[in-house]
Design a protein around this motif. Structure first.
Motif, PDB file in Angstrom:
ATOM      1  N   ALA A  78       0.852  -1.184   0.000  1.00  0.00           N
ATOM      2  CA  ALA A  78       0.000   0.000   0.000  1.00  0.00           C
ATOM      3  C   ALA A  78       0.887   1.234   0.000  1.00  0.00           C
ATOM      4  O   ALA A  78       2.006   1.208   0.517  1.00  0.00           O
ATOM      5  N   ALA A  79       0.383   2.294  -0.602  1.00  0.00           N
ATOM      6  CA  ALA A  79       1.076   3.581  -0.562  1.00  0.00           C
ATOM      7  C   ALA A  79       0.132   4.598   0.074  1.00  0.00           C
ATOM      8  O   ALA A  79      -0.936   4.882  -0.458  1.00  0.00           O
ATOM      9  N   VAL A  80       0.543   5.107   1.222  1.00  0.00           N
ATOM     10  CA  VAL A  80      -0.235   6.132   1.919  1.00  0.00           C
ATOM     11  C   VAL A  80       0.199   7.496   1.384  1.00  0.00           C
ATOM     12  O   VAL A  80       1.381   7.829   1.440  1.00  0.00           O
ATOM     13  N   CYS A  81      -0.749   8.248   0.832  1.00  0.00           N
ATOM     14  CA  CYS A  81      -0.458   9.599   0.350  1.00  0.00           C
ATOM     15  C   CYS A  81      -1.273  10.555   1.211  1.00  0.00           C
ATOM     16  O   CYS A  81      -2.477  10.357   1.370  1.00  0.00           O
ATOM     17  N   VAL A  82      -0.629  11.566   1.763  1.00  0.00           N
ATOM     18  CA  VAL A  82      -1.280  12.353   2.816  1.00  0.00           C
ATOM     19  C   VAL A  82      -2.207  13.434   2.248  1.00  0.00           C
ATOM     20  O   VAL A  82      -3.321  13.605   2.710  1.00  0.00           O
ATOM     21  N   VAL A  83      -1.729  14.173   1.249  1.00  0.00           N
ATOM     22  CA  VAL A  83      -2.523  15.287   0.707  1.00  0.00           C
ATOM     23  C   VAL A  83      -2.486  15.280  -0.823  1.00  0.00           C
ATOM     24  O   VAL A  83      -1.639  14.626  -1.432  1.00  0.00           O
ATOM     25  N   ARG A  84      -3.404  16.033  -1.431  1.00  0.00           N
ATOM     26  CA  ARG A  84      -3.381  16.191  -2.882  1.00  0.00           C
ATOM     27  C   ARG A  84      -2.238  17.129  -3.272  1.00  0.00           C
ATOM     28  O   ARG A  84      -1.941  18.081  -2.553  1.00  0.00           O
ATOM     29  N   SER A  85      -1.637  16.868  -4.430  1.00  0.00           N
ATOM     30  CA  SER A  85      -0.570  17.732  -4.939  1.00  0.00           C
ATOM     31  C   SER A  85      -1.186  18.910  -5.677  1.00  0.00           C
ATOM     32  O   SER A  85      -1.306  18.912  -6.894  1.00  0.00           O
ATOM     33  N   ARG A  86      -1.645  19.893  -4.900  1.00  0.00           N
ATOM     34  CA  ARG A  86      -2.311  21.059  -5.473  1.00  0.00           C
ATOM     35  C   ARG A  86      -1.919  22.307  -4.700  1.00  0.00           C
ATOM     36  O   ARG A  86      -1.421  22.211  -3.578  1.00  0.00           O
ATOM     37  N   ALA A  87      -2.187  23.463  -5.276  1.00  0.00           N
ATOM     38  CA  ALA A  87      -2.098  24.765  -4.611  1.00  0.00           C
ATOM     39  C   ALA A  87      -0.838  24.883  -3.754  1.00  0.00           C
ATOM     40  O   ALA A  87       0.274  24.728  -4.257  1.00  0.00           O
ATOM     41  N   ALA A  88      -1.021  25.158  -2.453  1.00  0.00           N
ATOM     42  CA  ALA A  88       0.121  25.428  -1.571  1.00  0.00           C
ATOM     43  C   ALA A  88       1.090  24.249  -1.517  1.00  0.00           C
ATOM     44  O   ALA A  88       2.315  24.450  -1.512  1.00  0.00           O
ATOM     45  N   ILE A  89       0.570  23.030  -1.507  1.00  0.00           N
ATOM     46  CA  ILE A  89       1.450  21.857  -1.406  1.00  0.00           C
ATOM     47  C   ILE A  89       2.311  21.724  -2.654  1.00  0.00           C
ATOM     48  O   ILE A  89       3.525  21.518  -2.585  1.00  0.00           O
ATOM     49  N   ARG A  90       1.679  21.882  -3.811  1.00  0.00           N
ATOM     50  CA  ARG A  90       2.430  21.761  -5.056  1.00  0.00           C
ATOM     51  C   ARG A  90       3.538  22.823  -5.114  1.00  0.00           C
ATOM     52  O   ARG A  90       4.671  22.553  -5.521  1.00  0.00           O
ATOM     53  N   VAL A 210       6.118  12.747  -3.969  1.00  0.00           N
ATOM     54  CA  VAL A 210       4.837  12.714  -4.683  1.00  0.00           C
ATOM     55  C   VAL A 210       4.658  11.364  -5.379  1.00  0.00           C
ATOM     56  O   VAL A 210       5.592  10.860  -6.000  1.00  0.00           O
ATOM     57  N   LEU A 211       3.465  10.793  -5.264  1.00  0.00           N
ATOM     58  CA  LEU A 211       3.120   9.615  -6.057  1.00  0.00           C
ATOM     59  C   LEU A 211       2.320  10.087  -7.270  1.00  0.00           C
ATOM     60  O   LEU A 211       1.332  10.810  -7.115  1.00  0.00           O
ATOM     61  N   THR A 212       2.764   9.717  -8.458  1.00  0.00           N
ATOM     62  CA  THR A 212       2.009  10.068  -9.658  1.00  0.00           C
ATOM     63  C   THR A 212       1.349   8.814 -10.225  1.00  0.00           C
ATOM     64  O   THR A 212       0.143   8.649 -10.130  1.00  0.00           O
ATOM     65  N   THR A 213       2.149   7.898 -10.777  1.00  0.00           N
ATOM     66  CA  THR A 213       1.555   6.636 -11.255  1.00  0.00           C
ATOM     67  C   THR A 213       1.856   5.481 -10.311  1.00  0.00           C
ATOM     68  O   THR A 213       1.266   4.413 -10.426  1.00  0.00           O
ATOM     69  N   ALA A 229      13.817  -8.147   1.529  1.00  0.00           N
ATOM     70  CA  ALA A 229      12.886  -7.448   2.418  1.00  0.00           C
ATOM     71  C   ALA A 229      11.652  -8.316   2.635  1.00  0.00           C
ATOM     72  O   ALA A 229      11.195  -9.003   1.708  1.00  0.00           O
ATOM     73  N   ALA A 230      11.110  -8.296   3.856  1.00  0.00           N
ATOM     74  CA  ALA A 230       9.924  -9.099   4.158  1.00  0.00           C
ATOM     75  C   ALA A 230       8.692  -8.498   3.497  1.00  0.00           C
ATOM     76  O   ALA A 230       7.853  -9.211   2.948  1.00  0.00           O
ATOM     77  N   SER A 231       8.562  -7.176   3.569  1.00  0.00           N
ATOM     78  CA  SER A 231       7.427  -6.504   2.938  1.00  0.00           C
ATOM     79  C   SER A 231       7.759  -5.029   2.749  1.00  0.00           C
ATOM     80  O   SER A 231       8.648  -4.495   3.414  1.00  0.00           O
ATOM     81  N   VAL A 232       7.048  -4.413   1.829  1.00  0.00           N
ATOM     82  CA  VAL A 232       7.287  -3.002   1.525  1.00  0.00           C
ATOM     83  C   VAL A 232       5.958  -2.267   1.453  1.00  0.00           C
ATOM     84  O   VAL A 232       5.027  -2.705   0.774  1.00  0.00           O
ATOM     85  N   ARG A 233       5.865  -1.178   2.190  1.00  0.00           N
ATOM     86  CA  ARG A 233       4.771  -0.224   2.013  1.00  0.00           C
ATOM     87  C   ARG A 233       5.414   1.124   1.727  1.00  0.00           C
ATOM     88  O   ARG A 233       6.637   1.257   1.805  1.00  0.00           O
ATOM     89  N   ALA A 234       4.598   2.121   1.406  1.00  0.00           N
ATOM     90  CA  ALA A 234       5.172   3.411   1.032  1.00  0.00           C
ATOM     91  C   ALA A 234       4.370   4.534   1.652  1.00  0.00           C
ATOM     92  O   ALA A 234       3.182   4.383   1.960  1.00  0.00           O
ATOM     93  N   ILE A 235       5.050   5.660   1.838  1.00  0.00           N
ATOM     94  CA  ILE A 235       4.369   6.873   2.281  1.00  0.00           C
ATOM     95  C   ILE A 235       4.881   8.031   1.432  1.00  0.00           C
ATOM     96  O   ILE A 235       6.086   8.148   1.202  1.00  0.00           O
ATOM     97  N   THR A 236       3.949   8.826   0.903  1.00  0.00           N
ATOM     98  CA  THR A 236       4.355  10.019   0.172  1.00  0.00           C
ATOM     99  C   THR A 236       3.581  11.204   0.729  1.00  0.00           C
ATOM    100  O   THR A 236       2.462  11.062   1.226  1.00  0.00           O
ATOM    101  N   LEU A 237       4.219  12.360   0.644  1.00  0.00           N
ATOM    102  CA  LEU A 237       3.542  13.569   1.095  1.00  0.00           C
ATOM    103  C   LEU A 237       2.275  13.790   0.264  1.00  0.00           C
ATOM    104  O   LEU A 237       1.200  14.014   0.802  1.00  0.00           O
ATOM    105  N   ALA A 238       2.428  13.734  -1.056  1.00  0.00           N
ATOM    106  CA  ALA A 238       1.339  14.156  -1.931  1.00  0.00           C
ATOM    107  C   ALA A 238       1.014  13.121  -2.997  1.00  0.00           C
ATOM    108  O   ALA A 238       1.801  12.227  -3.279  1.00  0.00           O
ATOM    109  N   ARG A 239      -0.177  13.295  -3.566  1.00  0.00           N
ATOM    110  CA  ARG A 239      -0.577  12.448  -4.677  1.00  0.00           C
ATOM    111  C   ARG A 239      -0.971  13.337  -5.835  1.00  0.00           C
ATOM    112  O   ARG A 239      -1.756  14.277  -5.661  1.00  0.00           O
ATOM    113  N   GLY A 240      -0.382  13.079  -7.009  1.00  0.00           N
ATOM    114  CA  GLY A 240      -0.649  13.900  -8.192  1.00  0.00           C
ATOM    115  C   GLY A 240      -2.072  13.715  -8.685  1.00  0.00           C
ATOM    116  O   GLY A 240      -2.789  12.859  -8.231  1.00  0.00           O
TER     117      GLY A 240
END
Ligand SMILES: [Zn+2]
Ligand SMILES: [Zn+2]
Length: 240
Positions: A78-90, A210-213, A229-240
């Motif tokens: 799973a990839a957890v993305c916290v906010v949309r990549s828009r406006a102030a974040i972008r 940022v996660l895009t695709t 590695a036993a398992s991999v998950r991901a975290i990104t600040l933003a999602r495109g």
């Protein structure tokens, strides 16, 4: 000693340099990072969203995956993305990467750390945070890797160590005009394990801005799993 001195100095510094909104620059109250209107442009990604890639849905809540993820079989769980990549974040991500405003890493890291409370990470027990690497040439141009800056900030919040486990070995150029399939092909051999970084039996949390695709995170996850590695998950600040 240095810390105590900094604590003494801080009130004096805040008089000299009062707090400003990190996006638009207006004066704001001490302790805030954004003014009200700019904070209002930051969109958190909440359910309903894809369980795997965090793509927001309209409509029903529940554990759903999007059409992309149903067929794609990413190597990360799973990839957890916290906010949309828009406006102030972008804007802030752009200024961090291309404007060399490394101080923004602290503010963006704070937002990124909100993702640690996501149910998909609560039971994960990450053994290490692994930043997505930049190609050495691009890192030389930029002077730093924004994902490593974010991973270091995240580590301050959760205490999990940062492990520089991956290297980028081929210059992939700009990805923006390529199709999804072409991106994957291009990225397949771009990452390699770094010598002396052992990921055996570890639960790895990949960190990126940022996660895009999802193709970059997927390529990184594949290399980590190939190397034990036993398992991999991901975290990104933003999602495109
Ligand atoms: Zn503002
Ligand atoms: Zn998805």
């Amino acid at each position: 000693m240095a810390k105590a001195f900094a604590a003494l100095l801080e009130p004096a510094l805040s008089l000299l340099y009062p707090a400003h909104c990190a996006h638009c620059g207006v004066r704001i109250a001490e302790g805030l990072d954004f003014c009200g209107p700019c904070a209002g442009t930051i969109e958190s990604i909440r359910e309903p969203r894809c369980e795997i890639c965090s793509e927001p849905f309209d409509g029903l809540a529940g554990k759903l995956s999007c059409p992309n993820c149903r067929g794609a079989a990413f190597h990360f769980e799973a990839a957890v993305c916290v906010v949309r990549s828009r406006a102030a974040i972008r804007d802030l991500v752009h200024r961090l990467k291309y404007g060399r405003e490394i101080w923004l890493g602290r503010i963006l890291g704070k937002i990124l750390a909100q993702g640690l409370a996501d149910p998909r990470l609560e039971d994960f027990g990450a053994d290490a945070l692994v930043p997505v690497p930049l190609h050495p040439r691009r890192q030389r141009e930029r002077g730093f890797n924004q994902s490593a800056v974010l991973a270091a900030e995240l580590s301050r919040h959760c205490g999990t160590k940062v492990l520089d486990a991956l290297a980028r070995r081929r210059y992939t150029g700009t990805q923006t005009r390529l199709t999804r399939g072409a991106r994957r092909q291009n990225l397949r051999n771009a990452f390699a394990p770094r010598k002396n970084a052992n990921v055996s039996d570890m639960n790895i949390l990949l960190v990126d801005d940022v996660l895009t695709t999802g193709a970059t995170l997927d390529a990184c996850a594949a290399v980590l799993l190939e190397n034990g590695a036993a398992s991999v998950r991901a975290i990104t600040l933003a999602r495109g």
